[in-house]
Design an enzyme around this catalytic site. Structure first.
Site, short mmCIF file in Angstrom:
data_model
loop_
_atom_site.label_atom_id
_atom_site.label_comp_id
_atom_site.label_asym_id
_atom_site.label_seq_id
_atom_site.Cartn_x
_atom_site.Cartn_y
_atom_site.Cartn_z
N LYS A 1 -28.85 26.33 -22.45
CA LYS A 1 -28.33 24.97 -22.69
C LYS A 1 -29.45 24.03 -23.18
O LYS A 1 -29.31 23.37 -24.20
CB LYS A 1 -27.71 24.39 -21.40
CG LYS A 1 -26.55 25.23 -20.84
CD LYS A 1 -25.92 24.60 -19.62
CE LYS A 1 -26.84 24.51 -18.42
NZ LYS A 1 -27.25 25.81 -17.85
N ARG B 1 -20.36 19.67 -13.34
CA ARG B 1 -20.61 20.98 -12.74
C ARG B 1 -19.60 21.34 -11.67
O ARG B 1 -19.69 22.42 -11.08
CB ARG B 1 -21.99 20.94 -12.09
CG ARG B 1 -23.03 21.75 -12.79
CD ARG B 1 -24.32 21.44 -12.07
NE ARG B 1 -25.27 22.49 -12.14
CZ ARG B 1 -26.28 22.48 -13.02
NH1 ARG B 1 -26.43 21.52 -13.88
NH2 ARG B 1 -27.14 23.45 -13.00
N ARG C 1 -39.24 32.06 -17.68
CA ARG C 1 -39.30 30.76 -18.38
C ARG C 1 -40.59 30.01 -18.04
O ARG C 1 -41.06 30.01 -16.92
CB ARG C 1 -38.10 29.90 -17.98
CG ARG C 1 -38.19 28.47 -18.56
CD ARG C 1 -36.90 27.73 -18.49
NE ARG C 1 -36.40 27.58 -17.13
CZ ARG C 1 -35.23 27.02 -16.83
NH1 ARG C 1 -34.44 26.58 -17.80
NH2 ARG C 1 -34.84 26.94 -15.58
N ARG D 1 -40.84 26.29 -13.30
CA ARG D 1 -40.03 25.40 -12.47
C ARG D 1 -39.95 25.92 -11.04
O ARG D 1 -39.88 27.12 -10.82
CB ARG D 1 -38.62 25.28 -13.07
CG ARG D 1 -38.37 23.95 -13.75
CD ARG D 1 -37.12 23.94 -14.55
NE ARG D 1 -35.91 24.16 -13.77
CZ ARG D 1 -34.67 24.05 -14.27
NH1 ARG D 1 -34.50 23.73 -15.54
NH2 ARG D 1 -33.63 24.26 -13.51
N ARG E 1 -28.48 30.12 -7.58
CA ARG E 1 -27.96 29.20 -8.61
C ARG E 1 -26.82 29.86 -9.39
O ARG E 1 -25.83 29.21 -9.74
CB ARG E 1 -29.09 28.78 -9.56
CG ARG E 1 -30.00 27.71 -8.95
CD ARG E 1 -31.36 27.66 -9.63
NE ARG E 1 -31.30 27.31 -11.03
CZ ARG E 1 -32.28 27.58 -11.91
NH1 ARG E 1 -33.37 28.20 -11.51
NH2 ARG E 1 -32.15 27.23 -13.17
P1 AP5 Z 1 -32.92 27.28 -21.08
O1 AP5 Z 1 -32.47 26.76 -22.39
O2 AP5 Z 1 -34.02 26.58 -20.40
O3 AP5 Z 1 -31.65 27.48 -20.10
P2 AP5 Z 1 -30.66 26.43 -19.42
O4 AP5 Z 1 -29.28 26.88 -19.70
O5 AP5 Z 1 -31.03 25.04 -19.79
O6 AP5 Z 1 -30.96 26.77 -17.89
P3 AP5 Z 1 -31.34 25.80 -16.68
O7 AP5 Z 1 -32.07 26.63 -15.68
O8 AP5 Z 1 -32.01 24.57 -17.14
O9 AP5 Z 1 -29.93 25.49 -16.15
P4 AP5 Z 1 -29.56 24.94 -14.78
O10 AP5 Z 1 -28.15 24.58 -15.01
O11 AP5 Z 1 -29.78 25.86 -13.65
O12 AP5 Z 1 -30.60 23.77 -14.50
P5 AP5 Z 1 -30.46 22.21 -14.51
O13 AP5 Z 1 -31.77 21.66 -14.89
O14 AP5 Z 1 -29.26 21.78 -15.25
O15 AP5 Z 1 -33.31 28.83 -21.28
C1 AP5 Z 1 -33.71 29.65 -20.21
C2 AP5 Z 1 -34.78 30.64 -20.65
O16 AP5 Z 1 -34.22 31.54 -21.61
C3 AP5 Z 1 -35.97 30.00 -21.36
O17 AP5 Z 1 -37.11 30.70 -21.01
C4 AP5 Z 1 -35.67 30.17 -22.84
O18 AP5 Z 1 -36.84 30.24 -23.62
C5 AP5 Z 1 -34.91 31.49 -22.85
N1 AP5 Z 1 -33.89 31.57 -23.92
C6 AP5 Z 1 -33.05 30.57 -24.31
N2 AP5 Z 1 -32.22 31.00 -25.28
C7 AP5 Z 1 -32.53 32.31 -25.49
C8 AP5 Z 1 -32.00 33.31 -26.37
N3 AP5 Z 1 -30.98 33.07 -27.21
N4 AP5 Z 1 -32.54 34.55 -26.31
C9 AP5 Z 1 -33.56 34.83 -25.46
N5 AP5 Z 1 -34.10 33.92 -24.60
C10 AP5 Z 1 -33.59 32.67 -24.61
O19 AP5 Z 1 -30.17 21.90 -12.97
C11 AP5 Z 1 -31.15 22.12 -12.00
C12 AP5 Z 1 -30.63 21.69 -10.63
O20 AP5 Z 1 -30.34 20.28 -10.64
C13 AP5 Z 1 -29.32 22.34 -10.17
O21 AP5 Z 1 -29.55 23.58 -9.54
C14 AP5 Z 1 -28.79 21.28 -9.20
O22 AP5 Z 1 -29.45 21.35 -7.97
C15 AP5 Z 1 -29.20 19.97 -9.86
N6 AP5 Z 1 -28.15 19.43 -10.76
C16 AP5 Z 1 -28.25 19.19 -12.10
N7 AP5 Z 1 -27.11 18.73 -12.60
C17 AP5 Z 1 -26.23 18.67 -11.56
C18 AP5 Z 1 -24.88 18.29 -11.43
N8 AP5 Z 1 -24.14 17.88 -12.50
N9 AP5 Z 1 -24.30 18.35 -10.20
C19 AP5 Z 1 -24.99 18.74 -9.12
N10 AP5 Z 1 -26.28 19.13 -9.17
C20 AP5 Z 1 -26.90 19.10 -10.38
MG MG Z 2 -31.79 23.34 -18.74
#
Ligand code: AP5
Ligand code: MG
Ligand code: ZN
Length: 215
Positions: A14, A89, A128, A161, A172
């Site tokens: 994402k 979410r 990552r 992270r 997660r």
């Molecule tokens: P990356 O693009 O970083 O993945 P991502 O989908 O953004 O994953 P996140 O870990 O950021 O998602 P998340 O939903 O757990 O975290 P968030 O910050 O939202 O890519 C991942 C890796 O893959 C990278 O190394 C990249 O280089 C590689 N990659 C990407 N594309 C690729 C491809 N095509 N091929 C190969 N490799 C690839 O949330 C964190 C925390 O915040 C949650 O756990 C929760 O506690 C809280 N939170 C956030 N939003 C909410 C909400 N709405 N409600 C409640 N809690 C929330």
């Molecule tokens: Mg992200």
């Protein structure tokens, strides 16, 4: 005008795709995870509340998140659209978002559902590395920086992270399957969802997204 949501499990790509999408469509990237991490860094009250949930890989309570997201959506730069990443979410968050949009005369254009299988998600997240300076995401094997530990774009230091260890990642993904997956059905019924295969290369995934959103 483009109002869109990136839906998909942790590690689906994402954040990586968001960088390319906002560059092409000139809309702001709103990641609730990024907002929480900034608050943790600054030591704010919100950051303190969010941190314990995030470190366990649990969701931050709905009411906290909804308030933050809707406040952000009222800012001026969202007048021509937005890209939401990691919000909503839960079905409750999605309902609250719908009510907020309706009350403000806005409508969602598309929800992009990026699917990737569990083993690959774990590999991506545990490998990552994120830039301290500009937030760019790398992967030690898939998308390595030119110089180990250093960001290609800004020269910043790369770090891992706090929630990218195997235990938290596994939780997660579990939390995603239980609490966020129902949104696929929710937006399917609303007729706005498009499905993208996130296991493809970075460019292929981006092209599929552009196909779905239109030029
Ligand atoms: P990356 O693009 O970083 O993945 P991502 O989908 O953004 O994953 P996140 O870990 O950021 O998602 P998340 O939903 O757990 O975290 P968030 O910050 O939202 O890519 C991942 C890796 O893959 C990278 O190394 C990249 O280089 C590689 N990659 C990407 N594309 C690729 C491809 N095509 N091929 C190969 N490799 C690839 O949330 C964190 C925390 O915040 C949650 O756990 C929760 O506690 C809280 N939170 C956030 N939003 C909410 C909400 N709405 N409600 C409640 N809690 C929330
Ligand atoms: Mg992200
Ligand atoms: Zn950087």
């Amino acid at each position: 005008m483009l109002r869109t949501i990136l839906l998909g499990p942790p590690g689906a790509g994402k954040g990586t795709q968001a960088v390319k999408i906002v560059e092409k469509y000139h809309i702001p990237h709103i990641s609730t995870g990024d907002i929480f991490r900034e608050n943790i860094k600054k030591g704010t009250e919100l950051g303190k509340k969010a941190q314990e949930y995030m470190n366990r890989g649990e969701l931050v309570p709905d009411d906290l998140v909804i308030d933050i997201a809707t406040t952000r959506l009222l800012e001026d730069d969202c007048k021509n659209g937005f890209l939401l990443d990691g919000f909503p979410r839960t079905v409750y968050q999605a309902e609250k978002l719908d009510a907020f949009l309706a009350a403000n005369g806005m409508k969602l254009d598309k929800v992009i559902d990026i699917a990737v299988e569990k083993e690959e998600l774990i590999t991506r997240l545990t490998g990552r590395r994120v830039c301290k300076g500009c937030g760019a995401s790398y992967h030690i094997v898939n998308i390595p920086s030119k110089q180990e530990g250093i960001c290609d774009t800004c020269g910043g230091e790369l770090f891992q992270r706090a929630d990218d260890n195997v235990e938290t990642v596994t939780n997660r993904i579990e939390v995603y399957n239980n609490q966020t997956m129902p949104l696929v059905d929710y937006y399917e019924k609303a007729g706005v969802i498009v499905h993208v295969d996130g296991a493809e290369s970075l460019d292929n995934v981006f092209n599929a997204i552009v196909d779905a959103l239109g030029e």
